[in-house]
Design an enzyme around this catalytic site. Structure first.
Site, PDB file in Angstrom:
ATOM      1  N   HIS A  83      78.535  15.617 125.389  1.00  0.00           N
ATOM      2  CA  HIS A  83      78.212  17.145 124.809  1.00  0.00           C
ATOM      3  C   HIS A  83      78.445  17.199 123.276  1.00  0.00           C
ATOM      4  O   HIS A  83      77.839  18.215 122.754  1.00  0.00           O
ATOM      5  CB  HIS A  83      78.873  18.032 125.639  1.00  0.00           C
ATOM      6  CG  HIS A  83      80.310  18.312 125.233  1.00  0.00           C
ATOM      7  ND1 HIS A  83      81.267  19.604 125.375  1.00  0.00           N
ATOM      8  CD2 HIS A  83      81.563  17.697 124.520  1.00  0.00           C
ATOM      9  CE1 HIS A  83      82.112  19.425 125.159  1.00  0.00           C
ATOM     10  NE2 HIS A  83      82.674  18.146 124.334  1.00  0.00           N
ATOM     11  N   GLY A 129      85.957   0.620 117.121  1.00  0.00           N
ATOM     12  CA  GLY A 129      84.382   0.555 117.167  1.00  0.00           C
ATOM     13  C   GLY A 129      83.636   1.863 117.161  1.00  0.00           C
ATOM     14  O   GLY A 129      84.279   2.938 117.274  1.00  0.00           O
ATOM     15  N   ASP A 130      82.619   1.815 116.532  1.00  0.00           N
ATOM     16  CA  ASP A 130      81.686   3.329 116.535  1.00  0.00           C
ATOM     17  C   ASP A 130      80.673   2.699 117.678  1.00  0.00           C
ATOM     18  O   ASP A 130      79.938   1.876 117.861  1.00  0.00           O
ATOM     19  CB  ASP A 130      81.059   3.089 115.401  1.00  0.00           C
ATOM     20  CG  ASP A 130      80.110   4.280 114.976  1.00  0.00           C
ATOM     21  OD1 ASP A 130      79.329   4.820 116.255  1.00  0.00           O
ATOM     22  OD2 ASP A 130      79.828   4.799 114.040  1.00  0.00           O
TER      23      ASP A 130
END
Lengths: 346, 346
Positions: B255, B235-236
């Site tokens: 970050h 998944g994203d």
């Protein structure tokens, strides 16, 4: 501890921190080089400023300006009090271009040249070939430098930055009271000559280098009020006779050349000196055990990057070449930082 | 002292040595990176060798082989006894590719990518634009990486090298006894998941990343005997729902993104967690005074080089975002090296 599942029992005392610190050490290095390139320390000298003021004056994009300045704080090169940035004592003295004590020339050169040439260190180590402008049939460093007055001046200033502290030591540690004249071979800007003459008013000296260096040397002598006692003699130290003098100095010269060339220069110095005359050689001389002077060993790798056959060497190596050339006594003494000198008496 | 002629009276206590050491620190850095590239420490592990043997096996030209190895001795990464070179304890444990404790992946990546991209740090600081593959309309890092399985695997291994020590700390310092399931977002090779599962046999976990990472994650889980307790969910994390779990972990993820994106990810984690669930964020978190964690501040500049809007941040920054997202309690704790975590409870 779960570490015991994959490492020997002494693993707790071994950490990868130093590996990461050195392996990614180019981050800190390039951060300082960029600050020198932007003349940050010159801007801040005498004028502590807040973030927005520094940002505008130096030309930093907002995105990373604060990280950049705070990284320099963490590295100890800037100080920050109530949001106002100022130089640390060392950067204020040595990286403000308006002070005579500026040593940033070598870092300017590292920033524009050496950093990118060191990228192919592995290729240099595998082939033994330099990795600078001369690579792959390009024009070798010294030819290119001497053909471009602006770059030659930058290079000469860089060499001064690298040798200034040692020049002051040489002015104090060689027994100049015993001598009246000296010749500084490969003098570049002439900072060795200047420091020796400033500290020893009875001495007169010659700076010897290729003719293109004359105006750079003469400017530096003039600016230090030494035009009467320092003169420039043009020449190629492999082809021309050395100028006669009681003391011959070669500072950061021998490491540019291979062992045969080093020995040839030492032999020419011996031939040029009077009985009792002194040859003073200095470089980032490697300790005889080749295990302590890290900077000297890395400088020797820099000579791989920069020259056809140059390398640094130990005091013991150098004394051997000097004795073979006929010098009767030799001694070595530490100068500033990674530099030492070897003094040989004819 | 002649130094008094050109510097304030406190000059004797101020030296340019640290400026030179850091400014030319890329020499030491690149020397270690070249040694990693040549697999020198893998060759020497268990097989101390003399100069000629190392030279032949590693493929070093005679010119600078000795300087290269002795520079690594002086840096403390090799030892030399009676002319025989061997690994130091840290390089033997962490830079021998045949050991599971190998952390050289990040240095391999630094050697082939980051060193050259950092050359244009100044341009990055002036423009705010990344300086890597995506510069000037090139393909952005993550797109390029995920399109190339071999490079993706190298990148994932590099990330493991950077986070392995902290993963072991997370496995010990988060109160896993209180939880049964976790989801590691942006899991890459899955070393966080692996270390947590190894140290906490009652826990099962999910590694969540783009689908291209599946075989890399599954190999790493399999090799650690954890195929039964660790599974991969593709998944994203900006588009898809987070998988349900008692603990959400984001290690060296926040970050990479700008502040709005960071906050969006923290909000999605809050939405996905049950009451009492924990969000564990770790990074090279900058100290609140932004003056101590040098590596964290430099890592933030590395995010300038590598990403469109990423930066590192302080624990105080992160706790603020977490409280805004609705978390009720937050705390921070140091992990390994420059890493710290922030833990938030819903």
């Amino acid at each position: 501890m779960s570490t015991s599942m994959e490492a020997p029992s002494d693993a707790a005392s071994v950490s990868p921190e130093r590996i990461m610190e050195v392996g990614l050490g180019f981050w800190a290095s390039k951060t300082l080089l960029s600050a020198v390139e932007m003349e940050l320390f010159t801007h801040l000298a005498g004028h502590p400023q807040d973030l927005e003021t520094v940002r505008g004056r130096v030309g930093l994009h907002p995105r990373s300006a604060r990280d950049f300045l705070d990284a320099l704080v963490a590295l100890g090169f800037l100080e920050r009090t109530d949001g106002v940035y100022s130089n640390a004592p060392d950067t204020d003295l040595f990286l403000d271009k308006h002070k005579a004590s500026y040593v940033g020339g070598i870092l300017e050169m590292a920033n524009v040249r050496l950093f990118k040439f060191w990228h192919t260190l592995t290729e240099g180590l595998r082939t033994g070939e330099p990795q600078n402008e001369g690579k792959g049939g390009g024009v070798p460093l010294f030819e290119e430098l001497y053909a471009d007055p602006a770059r030659l001046k930058q290079f000469a200033a860089a060499m001064t930055g690298l040798s200034h502290g040692s020049n002051i030591e040489i002015a104090a540690k060689v027994p100049w009271a015993d001598y009246e004249t000296f010749a500084d071979l490969g003098t570049a800007q002439g900072d060795t000559a200047v420091q020796v003459a400033l500290a020893n008013p009875h001495v007169t000296g010659i700076g010897f280098d290729l003719p293109e260096m004359a105006p750079i040397f003469e400017d530096h002598a003039e600016q230090n009020g030494l035009a009467q006692r320092l003169s420039f003699v043009p020449g190629d130290f492999f082809i021309d006779e050395f100028p006669p003098a009681d003391v011959v100095v070669m500072g950061h010269i021998l490491h540019d050349w291979n062992v045969e060339e080093k020995r040839a220069l030492i032999e020419k110095a011996h031939a040029a000196l009077p009985a009792g005359g002194a040859l003073v050689v200095y470089d980032t001389i490697i300790d005889d055990d080749r295990s302590q002077n890290t900077f000297g060993l890395l400088m020797s790798l820099n000579m791989l990057i920069e020259t056809e056959g140059g390398s640094d060497y130990t005091a013991s190596d150098c004394m051997g070449w000097m004795r073979s050339a006929g010098f009767t006594s030799t001694r070595t003494e530490h100068l500033a930082g990674p530099d030492s000198m070897v003094v040989a008496i004819k």
